[in-house]
Write a protein that holds these residues in place. Structure first.
Motif, short mmCIF file in Angstrom:
data_model
loop_
_atom_site.label_atom_id
_atom_site.label_comp_id
_atom_site.label_asym_id
_atom_site.label_seq_id
_atom_site.Cartn_x
_atom_site.Cartn_y
_atom_site.Cartn_z
N TYR A 139 0.72 -1.37 0.06
CA TYR A 139 0.03 -0.09 0.09
C TYR A 139 0.99 1.36 -0.08
O TYR A 139 0.53 2.11 -0.69
N GLY A 140 1.92 1.11 0.76
CA GLY A 140 2.77 2.37 1.16
C GLY A 140 3.61 2.83 -0.39
O GLY A 140 3.40 4.00 -0.80
N LEU A 198 1.46 7.01 -6.62
CA LEU A 198 0.45 7.86 -7.07
C LEU A 198 0.66 9.13 -6.54
O LEU A 198 0.45 10.15 -7.27
N SER A 199 1.30 9.80 -5.34
CA SER A 199 1.43 11.18 -5.09
C SER A 199 2.58 11.59 -5.77
O SER A 199 2.40 12.75 -6.28
N VAL A 248 1.04 12.50 -9.04
CA VAL A 248 0.11 13.69 -9.20
C VAL A 248 1.18 15.08 -9.04
O VAL A 248 0.94 15.74 -9.83
N ILE A 249 1.93 14.82 -8.21
CA ILE A 249 3.10 16.08 -8.36
C ILE A 249 3.65 16.37 -9.36
O ILE A 249 3.90 17.63 -9.91
N PHE A 303 1.47 18.04 -12.13
CA PHE A 303 1.05 19.54 -11.69
C PHE A 303 2.43 20.20 -12.16
O PHE A 303 2.39 21.28 -12.56
N ASN A 319 2.42 23.29 -14.72
CA ASN A 319 3.19 24.57 -14.35
C ASN A 319 4.14 25.13 -15.32
O ASN A 319 4.09 26.05 -15.62
N VAL A 363 2.58 26.36 -18.46
CA VAL A 363 1.98 27.50 -18.33
C VAL A 363 3.25 28.40 -18.45
O VAL A 363 3.01 29.61 -18.94
#
Lengths: 516, 243
Positions: free
Chosen positions: A70-71, A77-78, A81-82, A85, A89, A92
């Motif tokens: 799980y860890g 996953l984290s 996501v980072i 983004f 960024n 843009v």
């Protein structure tokens, strides 16, 4: 005891990872593996080993079992996501989009600049040379450059460079002043000091329409040496002019008695010997044909009784008379220097209104009477009212006497620099009572160098290449409130607002206490 | 989504019975009121009051650095301390709904405080002829809304890590201070400095939004921080199921 040890291994892991992050950021900033990075990595390894040595079971537990599964899922996953983004960024950041909400459209470029940017034929780079000590100025110019970049639609990029870190690059582009921009266009580039929309747009126009302006400096009368790097030389003037894409060469009218047809500006910098009649005649003809001239004089050059043909010409034809004196100001810290107390509103002095110029030993200038004519004269730089033009050079040289003599000395404000323009012929001249101020020793002092360079731009007509639509600037002022209003503001801001929050809080507390 | 609003509403109401929330808001209004009045009073003495509605905004940004951790510290940490988190985790509420709801409630409360601070620009506006630049003010406040959302999301995430509000407060404060000063590392040149200054929490606000320019990049930065923080908060609570 086992339990305590168990929990004690965790801080080592945390410290180890922290030390890894710190050394990684240290490396990212300095870009080299120094002692700090080495120690940081060594510390990381040691801490992780200690963590493992205290409690090997924990690591084994992490690696197997449910937690590991799980860890690692959560971690991946984290990170994903980072990462997503970070990419968004970056995209843009690379494709900026801005909306200017200010009422006067302060941060919106004028239509003229937009046209230039739309028609950029090739890639333009703007490089800002800013040391960390002027980072505020850098942050102020950034919104403007952002606008250039956005409207340049991929053909314009800008970046900042620290000239202390990268001195060769600054030298390569001829940057001499902190907080300068360089507009680079293909192989050519131009230095822009006092960055503004106008200045950058002008530099772009000049770079897009090459065709160097040719400056000749007069030689043969032991003038200032444009090749010299000594304190009295004019080497810095030369390199500053070259950085602005001027071609500059020597002209000896005694050897070759004609002023070349490609001359855009003639510079006469403090001749120690008088010009011959033939030379002055050539200068006269050149100016009559719409030429441009800059004359830098020096006190004590002309010997009394002897006529200086060039000065005579300036007096009779242009109404600019160089007095036989030197400017003294006992109230200033530089007593024998002419110090600019006031500038005329003129393209030459527009940028340096807040920057003093000073002239070590300077003659003052007088405008002689001239009828209503075609010549438009401007008193460009003026001294303070306390100064005067000491005409008795002899008694000063022999006894060091400095006294204002009502009869022979002119009282300030005195004219130090004058410009004149012949509206019919289109010729322009700038006359300085001094030449020391722009020599290598003084060129970078305050506004000295800028005054001469701006004068060259103006005389050649390389300024005001574009006139930007002026933006409306709303004048706002606060009407001073009455005493009564002040009291109301005091009560409202300091008592009513915080007070009502307290009142509301007490009320809620009271209600809850009673309902319990 | 409805669950989010129910949680947010409950959380929003809870602030009105929270002594911490009252102290924070009284502190904010006292400091801002004091600064505002001093500016007006001494501005009058000196004969010059700037016709600028942003007089209280820079002090407000600094106060927020300390105020938001105080607002968010107990959001999730308290639930874990009191054990009520177990109830929530076993209820039909999804974890992300819980995190987002809590954050939204706190954001609502801070927006209320922010709304009240609008009174200072209004006073300046009434004294100014022909009025202050409204566009600049709107951009500055829009920036504040985005910035506060990001700060509260960071606070919510940190709060999920602890069983006690006090460490949550200090860790949030430390993290924000870090994001605050990282811009200082960007005063040099080069890629790393460029990245550092682009991570800076304040530079994204003062460089454009505060001047009256809305830059898409700044809004995306704050939104990214908000979403990443809320996502991480959800992951942390999720991990309680298998830890």
């Amino acid at each position: 005891m086992k339990k305590r040890l168990l929990s004690n291994s965790v801080p080592f892991y945390i410290l180890g990872i922290t030390s890894l992050l710190v050394s990684a950021s240290w490396y990212a900033i300095n870009q080299l593996v120094d002692v700090g990075v080495t120690v940081g990595i060594a510390l990381t390894v040691i801490l992780l080993v200690i963590g493992y040595a205290i409690d090997p079971q924990r690591v084994k537990g992490w690696l197997r079992g449910r937690q590991a599964k799980y860890g690692s899922n959560a971690l991946v996953l984290s990170l994903a996501v980072i990462g997503i983004f970070a990419v968004i960024n970056y995209i843009v950041y690379d494709n900026p989009k801005q909306w200017d909400l200010t009422e006067d459209q302060e941060y919106t470029l004028s239509p003229e600049t937009r046209v230039i940017l739309e028609e950029l034929p090739e890639q333009v780079n703007i490089i800002g040379f800013y040391t960390p000590s002027v980072s505020a100025a850098r942050d102020n110019i950034r919104p403007l450059l952002d606008q250039f970049q956005i409207l340049g639609a991929g053909k314009l990029n800008y970046n900042f460079i620290d000239p202390l870190e990268n001195p060769f690059m600054a030298e390569q582009y001829g940057v001499s002043r902190d907080a300068s921009l360089v507009v680079a266009f293909g192989d050519s580039s131009e230095v822009v000091e006092f960055a503004s929309e106008q200045r950058i747009a002008e530099a772009m126009i000049r770079l897009m329409n090459p065709g160097e302006s040719q400056i000749y400096y007069l030689a043969g009368h032991s003038e200032r040496d444009f090749e010299s790097n000594e304190a009295s030389g004019y080497g810095r003037v030369r390199s500053a002019l070259e950085a602005r894409n001027y071609a500059i060469s020597e002209l000896n009218l005694i050897v070759n008695a004609q002023i070349p047809a490609d001359t855009d500006l003639l510079l006469i910098a403090a001749p120690q010997v008088q010009l011959t009649e033939g030379e002055v005649e050539l200068v006269k003809e050149y100016l009559a044909a719409g030429g441009s001239l800059i004359v830098l004089s020096e006190p004590g050059l002309n010997i009394e009784g002897e006529e200086d043909l060039l000065e005579d010409y300036l007096t009779t034809d242009w109404g600019i008379e160089l007095r036989n004196d030197f400017v003294v100001d006992l109230t200033s810290s530089l007593r024998l220097s002419g110090i600019s107390a006031q500038y005329a509103m003129h393209p030459i002095t527009e940028d340096i209104q807040n920057l003093v110029t000073f002239f070590p030993s300077i003659r003052s200038i007088r405008f002689s009477e001239m009828g209503e004519g075609t010549i438009n004269r401007v008193e460009l730089v003026l001294t303070s009212e306390q100064s005067w033009g000491e005409s008795d050079l002899q008694s000063f040289n022999e006894q060091g006497v400095l006294e204002y003599d009502e009869e022979s000395d002119a009282l300030g404000p005195l004219v130090l620099v004058a410009t004149a323009e012949n509206n019919v012929q289109g010729s322009r001249i700038v006359v300085f009572g001094d030449s020391d101020f722009a020599s290598n020793g003084f060129f970078f002092e305050l506004g000295n160098g800028d005054l001469l360079i701006n004068s060259v731009d103006w005389a050649i007509g390389n300024d005001q290449l574009i006139s930007l639509t002026s933006k409306p600037s709303t004048q706002r002022f606060v009407v001073p409130p009455s005493n009564q209003t002040i009291w109301i503001i005091l009560i409202l801001t300091l008592f009513v607002i915080p007070g009502s929050v307290i009142f509301f809080g007490v009320m809620v507390w009271w209600q809850r206490r009673n309902t319990r | 989504m409805r669950t989010v609003f129910i949680i947010a509403k409950r959380e929003f109401r809870l602030f009105f019975v929270s002594p911490a929330a009252y102290s924070v808001s009284v502190m904010i209004f006292l400091i801002l009121g004091g600064i505002f009045f001093i500016n007006i009073y001494f501005g009058l003495r000196g004969g010059q009051i700037a016709p600028d509605g942003r007089m209280v905004i820079s002090p407000l940004v600094t106060i927020l650095l300390f105020a938001t951790p105080a607002i968010t510290m107990r959001l999730l940490a308290d639930e874990q301390r009191m054990g009520t988190i177990e109830l929530l985790l076993t209820s039909p509420v999804r974890i992300w709904e819980l995190v987002v709801g809590k954050w939204l409630g706190a954001t609502g409360f801070m927006m209320l405080i922010l709304g009240v601070t609008w009174i200072y620009p209004i006073i300046i506006h009434r004294m100014t002829n022909p009025g202050i630049d409204q566009g600049v003010l709107i951009a500055a406040y829009l920036g504040l809304v985005f910035m506060i959302s990001a700060m509260l999301a960071i606070g919510t995430f940190i709060s999920s890590l602890f069983n006690n509000p006090i460490p949550a407060f200090f860790i949030t404060l430390t993290l924000m201070l870090f994001l605050w000063i990282i811009g200082g590392l960007g005063s040099g040149s080069g890629t790393a400095s460029e990245i550092a200054s682009n991570l800076s929490f304040v530079a994204h606000y003062y460089d454009n939004l505060y001047r009256g320019v809305i830059d898409l990049g700044d809004l995306v930065y704050y939104m990214s921080l908000t979403i990443i923080s809320l996502f991480l908060g959800t992951q942390v609570l999720e991990s309680r199921r298998w830890r």
